[in-house]
Design a protein around this motif. Structure first.
Motif, short mmCIF file in Angstrom:
data_model
loop_
_atom_site.label_atom_id
_atom_site.label_comp_id
_atom_site.label_asym_id
_atom_site.label_seq_id
_atom_site.Cartn_x
_atom_site.Cartn_y
_atom_site.Cartn_z
N THR A 1 0.85 -1.19 0.00
CA THR A 1 0.00 0.00 0.00
C THR A 1 0.89 1.24 0.00
N THR A 2 0.72 2.09 -1.00
CA THR A 2 1.53 3.30 -1.12
C THR A 2 0.62 4.51 -1.24
N SER A 3 1.21 5.69 -1.15
CA SER A 3 0.48 6.94 -1.38
C SER A 3 1.03 7.65 -2.61
N ASP B 1 1.46 9.32 -6.22
CA ASP B 1 0.63 10.09 -7.13
C ASP B 1 0.46 9.33 -8.44
#
Length: 345
Positions: free
Chosen positions: A318-320, A322
């Motif tokens: 799970t990443t944030s 863009d």
């Protein structure tokens, strides 16, 4: 190289080492402060403190292909259709090659063809040939297709892969489309990109990018990329986008510079990433031969944005991140690595 360049109006000097084979640059970014350096392209904040020492280790990557751009007549083929109706931007199809093709020192007898305009290593899921990086799929009329054709006789066969009337899935108007072909040449092991007519007028089709990624890839951020525009295409060892899409009739030719030492496809790490594209959360499934490994995600400038340890066969990441294109790299306990492109939308 520049030990310290302090430009007018800057808050501090640029500190960089520039290499020319291929042309790359490492720039210390001290805008975060003296104790939090990165390699973003920003000026250093004030001057480094007395006693500071910065060491640059050269990562010499010799180019393996020469690049040439030309203009010709795009001729559609009537070959064997390998795509299925309604395919989308996550579809891919395994094909057997009519001859052994060596790409960056690896011998391939088969490859996966992605609808997004790339060929990738079926064992390692590593992108190797990238004619386009747009998210592509079948059109609204289900008339788009991907087909293959072998022309000529040994040792001068040409294997052609055609992407016909593929739609840009991020175009809400269902009007943007592309036509293009990848040619694999048995004699000389050349790779050619041939571009046909297209219409990409909705900027959303580029999914936040300035244009398409085009090139021959070796590993994470390593390869030969085509940048510039139709008036002046150039090759570069630095990942970057071509301005929009090459015009109809453009031909890009990649020729091996010297005989490459070879190894069989599938000899490296084996892993899968899905879904890809994703919205930043995806699965990394390791091959049975990998006991422990780490995962790393880089942007196209080479900056590491995410890393974690993998200890299970199937791992949820799970990443944030863009929206955009990234490189995902897997490194096992012995230091062996493999990578592939990662798309977040």
């Amino acid at each position: 190289s520049s030990a310290a360049v302090w430009g007018a109006g800057e808050v501090g000097p640029y500190i960089e080492i520039t290499n020319f084979s291929p042309i790359t640059a490492t720039i210390l970014d001290g805008s975060h402060d003296e104790n939090n350096l990165s390699t973003d392209e920003n000026a250093f904040t004030d001057a480094p403190a007395e006693g500071s020492i910065y060491k640059f280790t050269r990562n010499l990557i010799e180019p393996k292909y020469s690049f040439a751009a030309s203009t010709g007549t795009y001729t559609p083929i009537s070959g064997t259709v390998i795509s299925t109706a309604g395919f989308d931007d996550e579809s891919h199809f395994n094909i057997n090659l009519p001859f052994t093709m060596t790409v960056n020192g690896i011998e391939y007898t088969s490859v996966h063809v992605s609808t997004n305009g790339l060929l990738f290593d079926e064992a390692n899921f590593t992108d190797i040939v990238l004619i386009n990086s747009l998210d592509l799929g079948d059109n609204a009329s289900n008339t788009a297709s991907i087909s293959i054709l072998t022309e000529g006789v040994s040792p001068n066969r040409i294997f052609k892969i055609q992407f016909k009337d593929l739609a840009c899935v991020n175009d809400a108007n269902n009007a943007d489309f592309v036509n293009m072909q990848i040619w694999l040449l048995e004699n000389g092991q050349k790779i050619e990109f041939h571009y046909g007519n297209f219409s990409v007028v909705n900027q959303d089709s580029y999914d936040g990018e300035s244009g398409s990624l085009v090139g021959i890839l070796e590993s994470a951020l390593v390869g030969i990329y085509v940048k510039g525009d139709d008036s002046s295409p150039i090759s570069s060892g630095i990942a970057g986008n071509y301005t929009l899409i090459p015009a109809e009739g453009k031909v890009f030719t990649f020729t091996p510079l010297f005989p490459l030492s070879t190894r069989k496809a599938g000899a490296g790490l084996q892993f899968q990433v899905f879904p890809n594209p994703s919205q930043g959360t995806f699965q990394v499934q390791l091959g049975e031969s990998i006991q422990t490994a780490s995962v790393h995600v880089y942007n196209t400038l080479g900056n590491e944005l995410y890393t974690s340890q993998l200890s299970n066969t199937s791992n949820t990441i799970t990443t944030s991140l863009d929206k955009g294109m990234y490189v995902l790299k897997i490194v096992d306990a012995n230091g062996a690595s493999a990578s592939r492109m990662l798309v977040v939308e």
